[in-house]
Design a protein around this motif. Structure first.
Motif, PDB file in Angstrom:
ATOM      1  N   PRO A 166       9.238  16.137  36.987  1.00 16.44           N
ATOM      2  CA  PRO A 166      10.329  16.146  37.979  1.00 16.44           C
ATOM      3  C   PRO A 166       9.828  16.068  39.417  1.00 16.44           C
ATOM      4  O   PRO A 166      10.452  15.399  40.247  1.00 16.44           O
ATOM      5  CB  PRO A 166      11.027  17.495  37.709  1.00 16.44           C
ATOM      6  CG  PRO A 166      10.688  17.832  36.300  1.00 16.44           C
ATOM      7  CD  PRO A 166       9.306  17.314  36.098  1.00 16.44           C
ATOM      8  N   MET A 167       8.699  16.739  39.722  1.00 12.61           N
ATOM      9  CA  MET A 167       8.151  16.682  41.069  1.00 12.61           C
ATOM     10  C   MET A 167       7.628  15.282  41.383  1.00 12.61           C
ATOM     11  O   MET A 167       7.788  14.779  42.496  1.00 12.61           O
ATOM     12  CB  MET A 167       7.028  17.711  41.230  1.00 12.61           C
ATOM     13  CG  MET A 167       7.488  19.149  41.206  1.00 12.61           C
ATOM     14  SD  MET A 167       6.137  20.311  41.532  1.00 12.61           S
ATOM     15  CE  MET A 167       5.750  19.918  43.247  1.00 12.61           C
ATOM     16  N   PHE A 168       7.003  14.633  40.394  1.00 10.12           N
ATOM     17  CA  PHE A 168       6.541  13.266  40.589  1.00 10.12           C
ATOM     18  C   PHE A 168       7.730  12.337  40.869  1.00 10.12           C
ATOM     19  O   PHE A 168       7.685  11.496  41.768  1.00 10.12           O
ATOM     20  CB  PHE A 168       5.790  12.760  39.361  1.00 10.12           C
ATOM     21  CG  PHE A 168       4.462  13.429  39.136  1.00 10.12           C
ATOM     22  CD1 PHE A 168       3.660  13.778  40.195  1.00 10.12           C
ATOM     23  CD2 PHE A 168       4.015  13.702  37.854  1.00 10.12           C
ATOM     24  CE1 PHE A 168       2.431  14.387  39.995  1.00 10.12           C
ATOM     25  CE2 PHE A 168       2.790  14.312  37.637  1.00 10.12           C
ATOM     26  CZ  PHE A 168       1.999  14.658  38.712  1.00 10.12           C
ATOM     27  N   ALA A 169       8.798  12.506  40.088  1.00 14.44           N
ATOM     28  CA  ALA A 169       9.955  11.629  40.210  1.00 14.44           C
ATOM     29  C   ALA A 169      10.634  11.781  41.573  1.00 14.44           C
ATOM     30  O   ALA A 169      11.141  10.801  42.134  1.00 14.44           O
ATOM     31  CB  ALA A 169      10.953  11.940  39.094  1.00 14.44           C
ATOM     32  N   GLU A 170      10.626  12.985  42.111  1.00 11.93           N
ATOM     33  CA  GLU A 170      11.294  13.249  43.382  1.00 11.93           C
ATOM     34  C   GLU A 170      10.704  12.414  44.515  1.00 11.93           C
ATOM     35  O   GLU A 170      11.413  11.990  45.425  1.00 11.93           O
ATOM     36  CB  GLU A 170      11.206  14.739  43.713  1.00 11.93           C
ATOM     37  CG  GLU A 170      12.016  15.156  44.925  1.00 11.93           C
ATOM     38  CD  GLU A 170      11.979  16.659  45.149  1.00 11.93           C
ATOM     39  OE1 GLU A 170      12.306  17.090  46.265  1.00 11.93           O
ATOM     40  OE2 GLU A 170      11.609  17.394  44.207  1.00 11.93           O
ATOM     41  N   LYS A 171       9.387  12.177  44.466  1.00 12.83           N
ATOM     42  CA  LYS A 171       8.743  11.369  45.508  1.00 12.83           C
ATOM     43  C   LYS A 171       8.333   9.992  44.988  1.00 12.83           C
ATOM     44  O   LYS A 171       7.573   9.287  45.632  1.00 12.83           O
ATOM     45  CB  LYS A 171       7.505  12.102  46.045  1.00 12.83           C
ATOM     46  CG  LYS A 171       7.835  13.381  46.803  1.00 12.83           C
ATOM     47  CD  LYS A 171       6.604  14.018  47.421  1.00 12.83           C
ATOM     48  CE  LYS A 171       6.027  13.199  48.544  1.00 12.83           C
ATOM     49  NZ  LYS A 171       4.925  13.908  49.252  1.00 12.83           N
ATOM     50  N   ASN A 172       8.861   9.661  43.810  1.00 15.78           N
ATOM     51  CA  ASN A 172       8.562   8.368  43.194  1.00 15.78           C
ATOM     52  C   ASN A 172       7.056   8.175  43.026  1.00 15.78           C
ATOM     53  O   ASN A 172       6.501   7.116  43.340  1.00 15.78           O
ATOM     54  CB  ASN A 172       9.160   7.220  44.014  1.00 15.78           C
ATOM     55  CG  ASN A 172       9.297   5.942  43.205  1.00 15.78           C
ATOM     56  OD1 ASN A 172       9.430   5.986  41.982  1.00 15.78           O
ATOM     57  ND2 ASN A 172       9.257   4.796  43.869  1.00 15.78           N
ATOM     58  N   LEU A 173       6.400   9.220  42.537  1.00 18.81           N
ATOM     59  CA  LEU A 173       4.960   9.186  42.315  1.00 18.81           C
ATOM     60  C   LEU A 173       4.656   8.893  40.850  1.00 18.81           C
ATOM     61  O   LEU A 173       5.437   9.228  39.952  1.00 18.81           O
ATOM     62  CB  LEU A 173       4.328  10.531  42.700  1.00 18.81           C
ATOM     63  CG  LEU A 173       4.435  10.962  44.163  1.00 18.81           C
ATOM     64  CD1 LEU A 173       3.966  12.395  44.321  1.00 18.81           C
ATOM     65  CD2 LEU A 173       3.610  10.034  45.049  1.00 18.81           C
ATOM     66  N   SER A 209       4.806   8.673  49.460  1.00 18.13           N
ATOM     67  CA  SER A 209       5.724   8.257  48.397  1.00 18.13           C
ATOM     68  C   SER A 209       5.256   6.933  47.793  1.00 18.13           C
ATOM     69  O   SER A 209       4.548   6.144  48.439  1.00 18.13           O
ATOM     70  CB  SER A 209       7.143   8.110  48.950  1.00 18.13           C
ATOM     71  OG  SER A 209       7.622   9.349  49.445  1.00 18.13           O
ATOM     72  N   ASP A 210       5.662   6.713  46.544  1.00 18.41           N
ATOM     73  CA  ASP A 210       5.369   5.453  45.836  1.00 18.41           C
ATOM     74  C   ASP A 210       3.866   5.201  45.692  1.00 18.41           C
ATOM     75  O   ASP A 210       3.391   4.064  45.842  1.00 18.41           O
ATOM     76  CB  ASP A 210       6.017   4.263  46.565  1.00 18.41           C
ATOM     77  CG  ASP A 210       7.508   4.448  46.769  1.00 18.41           C
ATOM     78  OD1 ASP A 210       8.209   4.671  45.769  1.00 18.41           O
ATOM     79  OD2 ASP A 210       7.962   4.402  47.936  1.00 18.41           O
ATOM     80  N   THR A 211       3.118   6.268  45.422  1.00 19.27           N
ATOM     81  CA  THR A 211       1.674   6.124  45.204  1.00 19.27           C
ATOM     82  C   THR A 211       1.294   6.741  43.862  1.00 19.27           C
ATOM     83  O   THR A 211       2.137   7.293  43.153  1.00 19.27           O
ATOM     84  CB  THR A 211       0.862   6.789  46.335  1.00 19.27           C
ATOM     85  OG1 THR A 211       1.223   8.183  46.423  1.00 19.27           O
ATOM     86  CG2 THR A 211       1.145   6.117  47.677  1.00 19.27           C
ATOM     87  N   VAL A 212       0.015   6.643  43.527  1.00 21.97           N
ATOM     88  CA  VAL A 212      -0.484   7.135  42.242  1.00 21.97           C
ATOM     89  C   VAL A 212      -1.471   8.278  42.476  1.00 21.97           C
ATOM     90  O   VAL A 212      -2.369   8.169  43.314  1.00 21.97           O
ATOM     91  CB  VAL A 212      -1.181   6.012  41.450  1.00 21.97           C
ATOM     92  CG1 VAL A 212      -1.734   6.559  40.131  1.00 21.97           C
ATOM     93  CG2 VAL A 212      -0.205   4.867  41.190  1.00 21.97           C
ATOM     94  N   ILE A 213      -1.286   9.381  41.743  1.00 18.24           N
ATOM     95  CA  ILE A 213      -2.230  10.497  41.774  1.00 18.24           C
ATOM     96  C   ILE A 213      -3.199  10.327  40.608  1.00 18.24           C
ATOM     97  O   ILE A 213      -2.782  10.202  39.451  1.00 18.24           O
ATOM     98  CB  ILE A 213      -1.489  11.843  41.670  1.00 18.24           C
ATOM     99  CG1 ILE A 213      -0.594  12.049  42.891  1.00 18.24           C
ATOM    100  CG2 ILE A 213      -2.483  12.999  41.544  1.00 18.24           C
ATOM    101  CD1 ILE A 213       0.271  13.293  42.810  1.00 18.24           C
TER     102      ILE A 213
END
Length: 301
Positions: A166-173, A209-213
């Motif tokens: 959910p945290m990833f989705a919030e920032k489109n990660l 936002s919109d990046t990859v961890i």
């Protein structure tokens, strides 16, 4: 002759004893002044020069220790004031929106849902701040101890990443995960889980936002290495040096939703060191990398 020898011995003994007593008195006086007034350097006779140098080194250590303690106490006090101030904001919002829901009988379902959503969001923020107060208390009043057990570290990380969805989705990660299959490790699972959680939360909070961890787990030459790398604003060197200090907040803005108590990385560092490892941070070219190295020998597999 015997009488002269006896008198000479008495005179020599008296002088030696007097000199020793004088030295002792000088040492006692210097010790007393050392504790009463660290600002003034200790000065003693030439015969006690080595002792004087040592006492002045101790004096400087005392001054530095007191300064560090005072600075830490001031940071903690400032933080408590900030958190107390920050508690008012979400609490006011929760009360305000619930009051609107209570008073407005003809409110539309869509508006009800909006108000409830905002109230829930602010209540969750309020819970986070209260938990930070408890973290401050626990971190200062207790010493962490390890409860070791053998776990599948790969699966634990997979589960942690799943819970962060959910945290990833919030920032489109998005995230990438590279690790050996079913890597077993002897550790304190709950505390090591907290390290992973803190590092991932930090990556999410400070990622563009919109990046990859990028999350990696590997073993090489008796060292287990866990890294979290994200795209985010480069951390200045002066902040990077202090990033594991207690109560140090990378984002000092009190209004920031990502601003924590400044304990997450400090606690992570203590947990890693209790496991015999080290934690590192580096940042350059709008990338932030945290690395944890843990000993991985036949005894902890």
């Amino acid at each position: 002759m015997i009488l002269y020898l006896l008198i000479g011995a008495l005179i020599f003994g008296y002088r030696y004893l007097s000199k020793s007593c004088a030295y002792l008195d000088e040492l006692l006086t210097a010790s007393d002044s050392l504790w009463k007034n660290q600002e003034e350097p200790v000065v003693m006779s030439d015969d006690l020069r080595e002792a004087s140098l040592h006492m002045n080194e101790v004096r400087l250590d005392i001054i530095e220790s007191r300064k560090a303690a005072n600075e830490a106490e001031q940071r903690k006090n400032d933080l408590v004031v900030y958190l107390a101030h920050d508690l008012k904001t979400p609490l006011t919002s929760v009360i305000g929106y619930l009051t609107l829901l209570h008073d407005e009988r003809e409110i539309s379902p869509a508006l009800q849902e909006k108000y409830l959503g905002v109230a829930l969001e602010k209540a969750e923020r309020l819970e986070d701040l209260i938990n930070e107060f408890f973290d401050i208390t626990r971190f200062n009043l207790t010493h962490l101890t390890l409860d070791l057990s053998r776990i599948n570290l790969t699966r634990m990380l997979e589960q942690t990443l799943y819970e962060f969805a959910p945290m990833f989705a919030e920032k489109n990660l998005e995230y990438s995960f590279h690790a050996p299959q079913n890597l077993e490790f002897l550790c304190d699972p709950d505390k090591l889980q907290r390290v992973f959680d803190n590092l991932l939360r930090n990556a999410v909070n400070y990622s563009f936002s919109d990046t990859v961890i990028d999350v990696r787990l590997s073993v090489d030459m008796g060292v287990l290495t866990f890294t979290v790398e994200n795209e985010g604003r480069t951390i200045p060197p002066e902040k990077l040096e202090r990033i594991f200090e207690q109560f140090f907040r990378l984002d000092s803005s009190r209004g920031s939703g990502s601003g924590g108590a400044g304990l997450g990385l400090a606690i992570a560092k203590e947990i890693v060191e209790l496991h015999g490892g080290q934690i590192f941070a580096e940042s350059h070219d709008n990338r932030v990398i945290f690395r944890v190295d843990l000993p991985y020998s036949s005894g902890n597999r």
